[in-house]
Scaffold this active site. Structure first.
Site, mmCIF file in Angstrom:
data_model
loop_
_atom_site.group_PDB
_atom_site.id
_atom_site.type_symbol
_atom_site.label_atom_id
_atom_site.label_comp_id
_atom_site.label_asym_id
_atom_site.label_seq_id
_atom_site.Cartn_x
_atom_site.Cartn_y
_atom_site.Cartn_z
ATOM 1 N N CYS A 248 44.495 22.410 88.136
ATOM 2 C CA CYS A 248 43.047 22.439 88.283
ATOM 3 C C CYS A 248 42.550 23.808 87.843
ATOM 4 C CB CYS A 248 42.656 22.169 89.723
ATOM 5 S SG CYS A 248 40.912 21.851 89.888
ATOM 6 N N THR B 235 51.134 52.914 92.050
ATOM 7 C CA THR B 235 51.807 53.194 93.326
ATOM 8 C C THR B 235 52.483 51.933 93.851
ATOM 9 O OG1 THR B 235 50.122 54.839 93.792
ATOM 10 C CG2 THR B 235 51.432 54.074 95.670
ATOM 11 N N HIS C 138 56.396 35.375 98.002
ATOM 12 C CA HIS C 138 55.774 34.372 98.876
ATOM 13 C C HIS C 138 56.404 32.988 98.736
ATOM 14 C CE1 HIS C 138 53.165 32.329 95.815
ATOM 15 N NE2 HIS C 138 53.317 33.479 95.191
HETATM 16 N N1 PLP Z 1 56.731 31.065 87.889
HETATM 17 C C1 PLP Z 1 56.906 29.947 88.610
HETATM 18 C C2 PLP Z 1 58.025 29.020 88.251
HETATM 19 C C3 PLP Z 1 56.082 29.651 89.695
HETATM 20 O O1 PLP Z 1 56.270 28.533 90.391
HETATM 21 C C4 PLP Z 1 55.019 30.545 90.003
HETATM 22 C C5 PLP Z 1 54.092 30.258 91.085
HETATM 23 O O2 PLP Z 1 53.909 29.156 91.531
HETATM 24 C C6 PLP Z 1 54.893 31.704 89.229
HETATM 25 C C7 PLP Z 1 55.755 31.936 88.187
HETATM 26 C C8 PLP Z 1 53.793 32.702 89.515
HETATM 27 O O3 PLP Z 1 54.000 33.341 90.752
HETATM 28 P P1 PLP Z 1 52.882 34.283 91.387
HETATM 29 O O4 PLP Z 1 51.639 33.462 91.490
HETATM 30 O O5 PLP Z 1 53.433 34.655 92.708
HETATM 31 O O6 PLP Z 1 52.695 35.447 90.496
#
Ligand code: PLP
Length: 363
Positions: free
Chosen positions: A306, A216, A182
């Site tokens: 937060c 899965t 995402h």
């Molecule tokens: N690592 C970093 C550097 C991130 O910026 C983020 C999410 O903002 C994550 C890990 C965690 O990603 P997710 O929430 O898609 O598992």
């Protein structure tokens, strides 16, 4: 979601309805699509297809990497500015066996600290993220990787903020790499970990992903993630981020002029093209900034996390040697692929207007 990602999702949801672990043709068709995506992912990263494990995102990927590090038994060194999914996973999986690598006042991991002790102390793994999610500062992951190679220490790079925004070339050389769809126009709930075949699985209960991740697989999520990433890499190869970086720099420069008393805590460091992190002139009014900007159509973030309704001072700014009062002044502005110069200017106007509303003092 990118149009390419949405189309891939819908197609996969219709065409690949079987469970990839099933022996019938529907299952095998889904499995073949998943394996083709694995080959494409490995090609973009520059590694073997068998080294890719599909996950639900970077949080899971990071936990898998650190669970493996704990199973290996050595000490883990992680930068003090890692995402909580690395920091908290380290506290959980290796409570007494991890150390924090310090950072400079402008938010760059101090590799001198690593270089001065790696040979004598030989940790079991070193983790340095590719780019920081709060400041946008690019980290010296290539240099960290080289240091690790010289000393035969496994290297883990959380590349969640990098992949899809900057070319992925070279990342495949790291032993472990995590990413989340995402962040680059793919769906939520899909990601991957690049890791060795013999990685110790965290989720148990099935043979999927060579025993490294039971459950899965999310076929539409994976295919949609790859469609988004391939589209991004194409645009990156056309040099699109150069212009975006210029717009970002221009905004940062104008911000300092428009809001006397504001500060860019990360100064002239190299940044992601989409992130500006700034300390606002008025202290203790961070929430009022975000609420007022929201009403004007700008969704901005604060520098603090937060958690359960309580504002906690960011560990990133604490690691940069900033006091609580400074950290509470931080706002983070993130642009998208479609953000134009006019959009950045409109944000600047909104900031000026909010500053006037909040000035001279907010109580
Ligand atoms: N690592 C970093 C550097 C991130 O910026 C983020 C999410 O903002 C994550 C890990 C965690 O990603 P997710 O929430 O898609 O598992």
């Amino acid at each position: 979601m990118l149009a390419e990602a949405r189309a891939a999702w819908l197609r996969a949801a219709e065409e690949f309805i079987g469970n990839p672990s099933s022996q019938h043709r529907l299952g095998q068709r889904a499995d073949a699509a998943l394996e083709e995506a694995r080959e494409n992912c490995a090609r973009m990263l520059g590694c073997g297809a068998g080294e890719i494990v599909w996950t639900s995102g970077a949080t899971e990927a990071n936990n898998l990497a650190l669970h493996h590090a704990a199973a290996q038994g050595g000490e883990l060194w992680i930068s003090a500015i890692e995402h909580p999914s690395v920091l908290e996973a380290a506290r959980y999986h290796l409570p007494k066996k991890h150390r924090l690598i310090p950072v400079t006042r402008t938010g760059v991991v101090d590799l001198g600290w690593v270089a001065s002790r790696i040979r004598q102390e030989r940790p079991g793994m070193i983790a340095v993220m590719a780019a920081n999610n709060e400041t946008g500062v690019l980290q010296p992951w290539r240099e960290a990787l080289a240091l690790c190679r010289e000393n035969e220490v496994p290297f883990f790079c959380d590349a969640t903020q990098w992949i899809g925004r900057l070319p992925a070339a070279g990342l495949g050389e790291c032993d472990f790499v995590s990413a989340s769809a995402h962040k680059f126009g793919g769906p939520k709930g899909a990601g991957f970990l690049k890791c060795p075949l013999r990685t110790t699985g965290l989720l148990r209960g099935g043979p999927q992903e060579h025993g490294r991740r039971a459950g899965t697989e999310n076929v539409p999520g994976v295919l949609s993630m790859l469609a988004a990433w391939e589209a991004r890499e194409k645009r990156l190869a056309q040099g699109e981020m150069g212009e975006k970086g210029r717009l970002r720099m221009e905004f940062a420069r104008k911000l300092a002029e428009a809001l006397p008393g504001s500060e860019l805590p990360t100064g002239g460091e190299a940044h992601l093209w989409n992130t500006v992190c700034a300390m606002m002139p008025v202290t203790d009014c961070q929430n009022r900034w975000t609420v007022k900007l929201d009403k004007k159509g700008f969704a901005v973030s604060t520098g603090s996390a937060c958690a359960s309704g309580k504002e906690k001072t960011s560990h990133v700014f604490a690691a940069m040697g900033r006091c609580d009062a400074d950290a509470r002044r931080v706002l983070r502005f993130s642009s998208g692929w479609e953000t134009s110069e006019d959009d950045w200017d409109a944000l600047l106007q909104a900031l000026r207007a909010v500053h006037q509303e909040l000035d001279p003092r907010c109580d």
